[in-house]
Design an enzyme around this catalytic site. Structure first.
Site, PDB file in Angstrom:
ATOM      1  CD  GLU B 195      -1.683  -2.318   1.585  1.00 54.97           C
ATOM      2  OE1 GLU B 195      -2.485  -3.246   1.390  1.00 54.97           O
ATOM      3  OE2 GLU B 195      -0.575  -2.488   2.124  1.00 54.97           O
ATOM      4  CG  HIS B 264      -9.924  -6.035   8.634  1.00 55.55           C
ATOM      5  ND1 HIS B 264      -9.026  -6.503   9.551  1.00 55.55           N
ATOM      6  CD2 HIS B 264      -9.373  -6.261   7.420  1.00 55.55           C
ATOM      7  CE1 HIS B 264      -7.965  -7.002   8.920  1.00 55.55           C
ATOM      8  NE2 HIS B 264      -8.152  -6.856   7.634  1.00 55.55           N
TER       9      HIS B 264
END
Ligand SMILES: Cc1ncc(C[n+]2csc(CCOP(=O)(O)OP(=O)(O)O)c2C)c(N)n1
Ligand SMILES: [Mg+2]
Lengths: 349, 465
Positions: B195, B264
């Site tokens: 990322e 998450h």
């Protein structure tokens, strides 16, 4: 992009001797006018940085100010073999890179003094300057952030098919950041035309490279990704040039990224407020006396028969440019307060 | 000509120092780079190098002197003609030297001065939204997003999509379905799990005049990349003095999904909205998802585009128009009412509408505003509504502290405090990491019932907490 199946056998990252190879490949000493212009460019950076240091001492430059003194041969040598349109990105130690990219000394100095006439209108400062016109993409204050950005610029070169190469300069400290390896992987996977120029000046702030970096020579850090690497005497501008030609040719011919580890040295502290107590004065002096890139080239120029007076004249011209830049940087007004709220978003798009 | 050597500043905060030792004496010849003296600052002892060349003619401050002000003269050198342009005050002597400045950077001689009145931030011009009463098509939010990207990629060669599993796998949540087939692997690019790397690479590509769409598999993973989003994408236009913007879209699902627990399930709206230099968009309906994503891709700025996994499969009517766009920065009144205003974005819009329906049964007329864009916030639409209803309840899925609701409450105080008949209420995610257990997760997330209670409280009805 298609997954890589077989990559052509990559040259192993080469030990310092490879530098000799690089030199012998292109061993002929360049024409005198090339040598003179290398000398001029290095001297300009040296004098500019000395002046910046002085202005810092006078309180005209604030914050962080990282000088490039000692490392001039790296950026001057590489940019001298780059092509118009090749892009450059680097860290906060960026003044030399900007000058080598052809940015105006006055605009850079005025940014250092935080004035309206600076490249970023005084809003970026020493670590954050850009010039789209000269393909200089910063000036980045976060260690190693410029590395994936360089790969992105290379991605754009490839995507547009413009045949250009990006040079992403990073330090020996930056080389330990995770994003560097994420970038190596992508750059190799997609054959991006990017040269990772590791300016190994032996220290990341106060930490010597052997206290920070495990394993192989830094030029070999791309081995696992099949990226060829070369270690270069970064104090020798001609060696840098020769290595640059090899790396540029590799990238331009579509073979993907290349790593150049430039063994270099910074004479001053990490930034202006670093007393540099982590190394001895003798170490600094011996680098200066025996390896100074400008002195070495000056000797060569004299050997090649260039007349001492001509070099003095050049010295004088360089000083004038720096003085002019300084005058400009001190007389340009502070940015208007309205600028506080400008350039946050592109308006009325 | 004599050269003055002054007490240097050796750190950003130094105003005076101690001259602990001279390393030269009167009569010494000095070259640039030679050590002159040791100076002790508040933090360290540093050696000072000569910049100028010449012979030391005078030493004006004795070793061991304390509290020497920065800038005071500590020694003098005799200069030869060669060094005259290199003195500290050459600037003053050398009046025509400014002709060295590049033309583009020439600025009229003027003493540095600070103008008196700081300006307010520029209020961006926002395009008008098309009022659509033509034919519509039913489609899911997922399809709407995909179509938005496909249309923009057809229109603009520079647009590409990059992220984990966006190509071969057709998107972890199938949002990029079919794009690889149509646009090839040049423009739909699978990345490693990288990322920080690919967000930075996207920024570089945007600097290189491409139009990247960077997908985060979910926004939770954008924390790996947040440095590039904030430090590289959001600030560059400012730091470059307006030269270089960063036209990039970071998109992906945001907020809670279902039972994926603390790491998450997080809403990043207030995180990114906090930072100047970013636009933050978070649509609810498919029509807005499509129209706003198209606008985001065209926007010359970095746009954070927050989707919601739970919403991907929901269907809405979408204008059957070949270039449907919705302006960034414009909220939408999705249900009109007169008694209370409820603000919401993304999945919370559905819950706010459900609450409004229940409130109608109880005789309370609620106006529901879908913010759609978090930054720039459409304060005008919210204040217009509050001026009418005099009550405000803000909702969001994110944490309460320094959340979007806090900002709205503040804006309302600044803009129309006098129109409020009761304190602003907020309904947010609880101030806890998201628990895994089904019952606890439900408690952590803002529910319709809580909106009803908050409205009751704001309107001084029974059942208010
Ligand atoms: C992510 C991050 N961590 C720490 C810093 C603070 N810092 C600035 S420069 C530097 C050392 C970097 O050394 P190197 O990469 O060798 O480059 P050099 O300064 O020698 O040119 C550090 C730790 C930073 N700017 N960014
Ligand atoms: Mg270093």
């Amino acid at each position: 992009m298609a997954p890589k199946t077989a990559k052509t056998a990559q040259k192993r990252g080469r030990p310092p001797k490879a530098l000799k190879n690089a030199k012998t490949l292109k061993n002929d000493v360049p024409e005198t006018d090339v040598l003179t212009s290398l000398y001029h460019d290095m001297l300009l950076i040296r004098r500019f940085e000395e002046k910046a240091g002085q202005l810092y001492g006078m309180g005209e430059i604030g914050g962080f100010c990282h000088l490039y003194i000692g490392q001039e041969a790296v950026v001057v040598g590489l940019q001298s073999v780059a092509e118009e349109g090749d892009s450059v990105v680097t860290s906060y130690r960026d003044h030399g890179h900007m000058l080598a990219c052809g940015m105006e000394a006055a605009g850079v100095m005025a940014e250092l003094t935080g004035r309206e006439g600076g490249y970023s209108k005084g809003k970026g400062g020493s670590m954050h300057m850009f010039s789209r016109e000269k393909n200089f993409y910063g000036g980045h204050g976060i260690v190693a952030a410029q590395v994936p950005i360089g790969a992105g610029l290379a991605f754009a070169h490839k995507y547009k098919g413009d045949g250009k190469v990006n040079m992403a300069y990073l330090g020996d400290g930056a080389v330990n950041q995770g994003q560097v390896y994420e970038t190596f992987n992508m750059a190799a996977l997609w054959d991006l035309p990017v040269i990772f120029v590791i300016e190994n000046n032996q220290y990341g702030m106060g930490t010597s490279v052997n206290r920070a970096a495990a394993g192989l020579d830094l030029c070999d850090r791309g081995k696992g990704y099949g990226i060829p690497g070369m270690q270069v005497d970064g104090m020798d501008v001609l060696a840098v040039r020769a290595a640059g030609e090899i790396a540029l040719e590799h990238c331009r011919s579509g073979k993907g990224p290349y790593i150049l580890e430039m063994k270099t040295y910074r004479y001053r502290g990490h930034s202006m407020s670093d007393p540099a107590k982590y190394r001895t004065r003798e170490e600094v002096d011996s680098m200066r006396k025996q390896h100074d890139p400008i002195d070495q080239l000056k000797e060569m120029l004299l050997r090649e028969g260039v007349d001492e007076a001509a070099l003095k004249e050049l010295d004088k011209q360089v000083k004038q440019v720096v003085t002019g830049a300084t005058d400009f940087a001190l007389s340009s007004p502070l940015p208007h307060e309205d600028e506080l709220y400008t350039d946050i978003l592109v308006e009325n798009a | 000509m004599a050269i003055e050597i002054k007490m240097p500043a050796l750190s950003p905060t130094m105003t005076e120092g101690r001259l602990s030792r001279w390393l030269v004496k009167q009569g010494d010849e000095i070259k640039s780079g030679d050590l002159l003296a040791e100076i002790e600052t508040d933090k360290a002892t540093m050696e000072v190098e000569a910049v100028d060349e010449g012979v030391v003619t005078e030493i004006l401050v004795a070793e061991g002197t304390d509290n020497i002000a920065v800038g005071s003269v500590i020694a003098r050198l005799s200069g030869d003609d060669d060094t005259e342009n290199n003195t500290a005050d050459a600037a003053a002597d050398n009046s025509d030297a400014s002709s060295e400045a590049p033309a583009a950077l020439q600025v009229a001689e003027a003493a540095p001065q600070a103008p008196a009145v700081p300006a307010a931030p520029v209020v961006a011009q926002i395009a008008e939204e098309l009022d659509w009463d033509g034919p519509t098509k039913t489609m899911t939010v997922r399809e709407a997003l995909r179509d938005a990207m496909a249309e923009e990629m057809r229109d603009d060669e520079r647009v590409f999509v990059m992220g984990e599993e966006v190509a071969e796998y057709q998107g972890a949540y199938k949002v990029t379905q079919g794009l690889l087939d149509e646009f090839s692997d040049k423009r739909v690019i699978d990345t490693p799990i990288t990322e920080h790397g690919f967000a930075g690479l996207g920024v570089g590509a945007a600097f290189g005049e491409l139009r990247p769409i960077i997908e985060f598999m979910t926004f939770n993973f954008s924390m790996q990349a947040i440095d590039h989003i904030i430090n590289s994408a959001a600030k560059t236009l400012y730091m470059s003095g307006g030269q270089m913007g960063c036209p990039i879209v970071f998109r992906g699902p945001n907020g809670a999904a279902s039972r994926v627990a603390a790491q998450h399930s997080q809403c990043y709206a207030s995180w990114y909205a906090h930072c100047p230099g970013l636009k933050v968009v978070s649509p609810w309906s498919a029509a807005d998802a499509k129209g706003l994503l198209k606008s985001a891709i065209r926007d010359p700025n970095p746009v954070i585009f927050l989707e919601n996994e739970v919403m991907y499969g929901q269907s809405f009517e979408v204008p059957d128009h070949d270039d449907w766009t919705v302006p960034i920065g414009k909220a939408k009144v999705v249900r009109e009412g007169t008694d209370v205003t409820i603000t919401a974005f993304s999945i919370m819009v559905g819950r706010a509408l459900e609450a409004a329906e229940a409130l109608a049964q109880q005789g309370i007329s609620a106006e529901v505003i879908d913010l759609r864009t978090i930054r720039p916030l459409d304060v005008e639409t919210i204040t217009a509504s509050v001026r009418k209803t005099n009550h405000l309840v803000c909702t969001e899925e994110g944490f309460p502290f320094a959340g979007v609701s806090s900002e709205i409450a503040m804006q309302i105080m600044e803009h129309c405090f006098d129109y409020l008949d009761a304190p602003v209420e907020r309904v947010t995610g609880k101030d806890v990491p998201m628990p895994y257990a089904e019952n606890l997760e439900k408690l952590a997330l803002p529910q319709v019932d809580e909106i009803l209670q908050a409205v009751h409280k704001a309107c001084y009805r029974e059942g208010g907490r």
